[in-house]
Design an enzyme around this catalytic site. Structure first.
Site, PDB file in Angstrom:
ATOM      1  N   LYS A  71      59.875  -1.646  42.072  1.00 43.42           N
ATOM      2  CA  LYS A  71      61.032  -0.834  41.678  1.00 43.42           C
ATOM      3  C   LYS A  71      60.673   0.443  40.910  1.00 43.42           C
ATOM      4  CE  LYS A  71      64.671  -4.322  41.470  1.00 43.42           C
ATOM      5  NZ  LYS A  71      65.703  -4.909  40.614  1.00 43.42           N
ATOM      6  N   ASN A 156      63.990  -9.415  21.734  1.00 41.56           N
ATOM      7  CA  ASN A 156      62.960  -9.812  22.698  1.00 41.56           C
ATOM      8  C   ASN A 156      61.847 -10.590  22.028  1.00 41.56           C
ATOM      9  OD1 ASN A 156      62.115  -9.704  25.449  1.00 41.56           O
ATOM     10  ND2 ASN A 156      60.482  -8.286  24.864  1.00 41.56           N
ATOM     11  N   ASP A 160      57.610  -5.285  20.276  1.00 41.47           N
ATOM     12  CA  ASP A 160      57.259  -3.896  20.639  1.00 41.47           C
ATOM     13  C   ASP A 160      58.064  -3.413  21.844  1.00 41.47           C
ATOM     14  OD1 ASP A 160      55.473  -3.983  18.655  1.00 41.47           O
ATOM     15  OD2 ASP A 160      53.663  -3.935  19.906  1.00 41.47           O
TER      16      ASP A 160
HETATM   17  P1  ATR Z   1      63.022  -8.492  34.895  1.00 44.65           P
HETATM   18  O1  ATR Z   1      62.708  -7.338  35.792  1.00 44.65           O
HETATM   19  O2  ATR Z   1      63.702  -9.636  35.591  1.00 44.65           O
HETATM   20  O3  ATR Z   1      63.759  -8.064  33.666  1.00 44.65           O
HETATM   21  P2  ATR Z   1      60.550  -8.591  33.427  1.00 44.65           P
HETATM   22  O4  ATR Z   1      60.521  -7.107  33.433  1.00 44.65           O
HETATM   23  O5  ATR Z   1      59.289  -9.337  33.715  1.00 44.65           O
HETATM   24  O6  ATR Z   1      61.621  -9.139  34.466  1.00 44.65           O
HETATM   25  O7  ATR Z   1      61.144  -9.084  31.996  1.00 44.65           O
HETATM   26  C1  ATR Z   1      61.202 -10.407  31.657  1.00 44.65           C
HETATM   27  C2  ATR Z   1      61.890 -10.542  30.294  1.00 44.65           C
HETATM   28  O8  ATR Z   1      62.054 -11.926  30.030  1.00 44.65           O
HETATM   29  C3  ATR Z   1      61.088  -9.993  29.131  1.00 44.65           C
HETATM   30  O9  ATR Z   1      61.952  -9.537  28.149  1.00 44.65           O
HETATM   31  C4  ATR Z   1      60.322 -11.225  28.660  1.00 44.65           C
HETATM   32  O10 ATR Z   1      59.910 -11.177  27.300  1.00 44.65           O
HETATM   33  P3  ATR Z   1      58.491 -10.488  26.892  1.00 44.65           P
HETATM   34  O11 ATR Z   1      58.717  -9.019  26.907  1.00 44.65           O
HETATM   35  O12 ATR Z   1      58.211 -11.021  25.554  1.00 44.65           O
HETATM   36  O13 ATR Z   1      57.500 -10.926  27.938  1.00 44.65           O
HETATM   37  C5  ATR Z   1      61.386 -12.272  28.815  1.00 44.65           C
HETATM   38  N1  ATR Z   1      60.821 -13.615  28.933  1.00 44.65           N
HETATM   39  C6  ATR Z   1      60.239 -14.162  30.013  1.00 44.65           C
HETATM   40  N2  ATR Z   1      59.848 -15.432  29.745  1.00 44.65           N
HETATM   41  C7  ATR Z   1      60.225 -15.694  28.458  1.00 44.65           C
HETATM   42  C8  ATR Z   1      60.114 -16.830  27.591  1.00 44.65           C
HETATM   43  N3  ATR Z   1      59.555 -17.971  28.011  1.00 44.65           N
HETATM   44  N4  ATR Z   1      60.620 -16.716  26.343  1.00 44.65           N
HETATM   45  C9  ATR Z   1      61.195 -15.587  25.909  1.00 44.65           C
HETATM   46  N5  ATR Z   1      61.332 -14.472  26.687  1.00 44.65           N
HETATM   47  C10 ATR Z   1      60.845 -14.527  27.932  1.00 44.65           C
END
Ligand code: ATR
Length: 291
Positions: A71, A156, A160
């Site tokens: 994307k 989040n 950061d």
């Molecule tokens: P998308 O395009 O679906 O938004 P992404 O860009 O990979 O996917 O984003 C995933 C989001 O889910 C992020 O905010 C991630 O948190 P981090 O930035 O800390 O990685 C969050 N996320 C995924 N697994 C998680 C978990 N087990 N606990 C908390 N947050 C999670």
């Protein structure tokens, strides 16, 4: 469906792509409206993205969707992007306009249409908590800020990334955003201060269906609107608790549906009536639940 010499080609590029629900939706619409078009999935690895775009351009397809992981990267191979796609920094829909490939982002619009339709509320003047800071969070945060959210807080796991998205909204759209780490005590207070809570993370998605991104039991009440972009399961743990607490609870199926409707209307230069959209949505829900 009969494919003949004038069948229009639309499709989706992504990797993986097998799970995509978009072919079901778009092919159903073409069939039911007698539009001579076919929508096909293309598995395109990151290394092949440029070749794929060249190919789609050369084949003069009507347009295509773009999904994970392309994307952001796809933008550099297009001829231009819409203002909203530029702000979000991601394209999920490409339209061929006289040989030029234009990028759009219909995720924000899809989310907004679903939100308004299914909750009966808007963002104007509201306090909004966004859980997550990835691609989906960015599309939704941009849209909520453009729609006049009064205050926004980005929560989040990785603080950061929450700060980066929050700063971006403040610098580019409106000075409404703050941020916190999801585990932090500030997060709980911030959510309690919001009317709208949106989960954009994968926490609670199949197969980890017992997980919840926040301490929902001690946070939610009947003044909250909770939107979870997950649609598998149809009711996440977060939405189950939200319902129990009397909140409005909505899953992400509508976002998926409306971003698709929006893309189809763009490609074909048509606008569906409310009745048509209702018919498509009934079919789509049924098809997704059966898979
Ligand atoms: P998308 O395009 O679906 O938004 P992404 O860009 O990979 O996917 O984003 C995933 C989001 O889910 C992020 O905010 C991630 O948190 P981090 O930035 O800390 O990685 C969050 N996320 C995924 N697994 C998680 C978990 N087990 N606990 C908390 N947050 C999670």
């Amino acid at each position: 469906m009969i494919i003949n010499g004038s069948t229009k080609i639309i499709g989706i590029i992504g990797d993986p792509i097998e799970h995509s629900k978009s072919p079901i939706l778009h092919n159903y619409i073409s069939d039911s409206k007698n539009i001579n078009a076919v929508y096909v999935p293309f598995r395109v690895s990151p290394d092949s993205l440029q070749d794929a775009i060249r190919g789609l351009r050369g084949l003069n397809v009507v347009g295509f969707n773009v999904t994970v992981p392309h994307k952001n990267k796809v933008i550099e191979y297009l001829d231009g992007v819409s203002e909203e796609a530029r702000l979000i920094g991601a394209v999920n829909t490409v339209k061929n306009v006289g040989g030029k490939l234009w990028g759009y982002n219909t995720d924000g619009d899809g989310f907004l249409m679903s939100f308004k339709e299914e909750t009966g509320h808007s963002f104007s003047g509201k306090n909004v908590a966004i859980i997550g800071a990835g691609g989906a969070a960015r599309a939704i945060a941009v849209k909520a800020a453009l729609e006049g959210a009064d205050k926004m807080v980005i929560l989040n796991r990785t603080i950061d990334k929450a700060k980066e998205l929050s700063d971006y909204i403040n610098d580019n759209i409106s000075d409404c955003s703050s941020f916190a780490g999801i585990e932090h005590n500030d997060a709980k207070n911030a959510i309690m201060d919001c009317q709208i809570i949106i989960n954009t993370t994968s926490v609670g998605m199949y197969p980890s269906t017992d997980k919840c991104p926040i301490e929902a039991n001690s946070i939610l009440n009947d003044r909250h609107i909770v939107y979870d972009i997950i649609y598998n399961p149809v009711k996440t743990e977060l939405l189950k608790v939200a319902e129990k607490k009397g909140s409005i609870a909505v899953n992400g199926l509508g976002m998926l549906f409306y971003q698709g409707i929006n893309a189809y209307e763009k490609w074909m230069d048509i606008e569906f009536s409310e009745n048509e959209i209702e018919q498509f949505y009934t079919m789509f829900k049924k098809a997704v639940l059966e898979i």
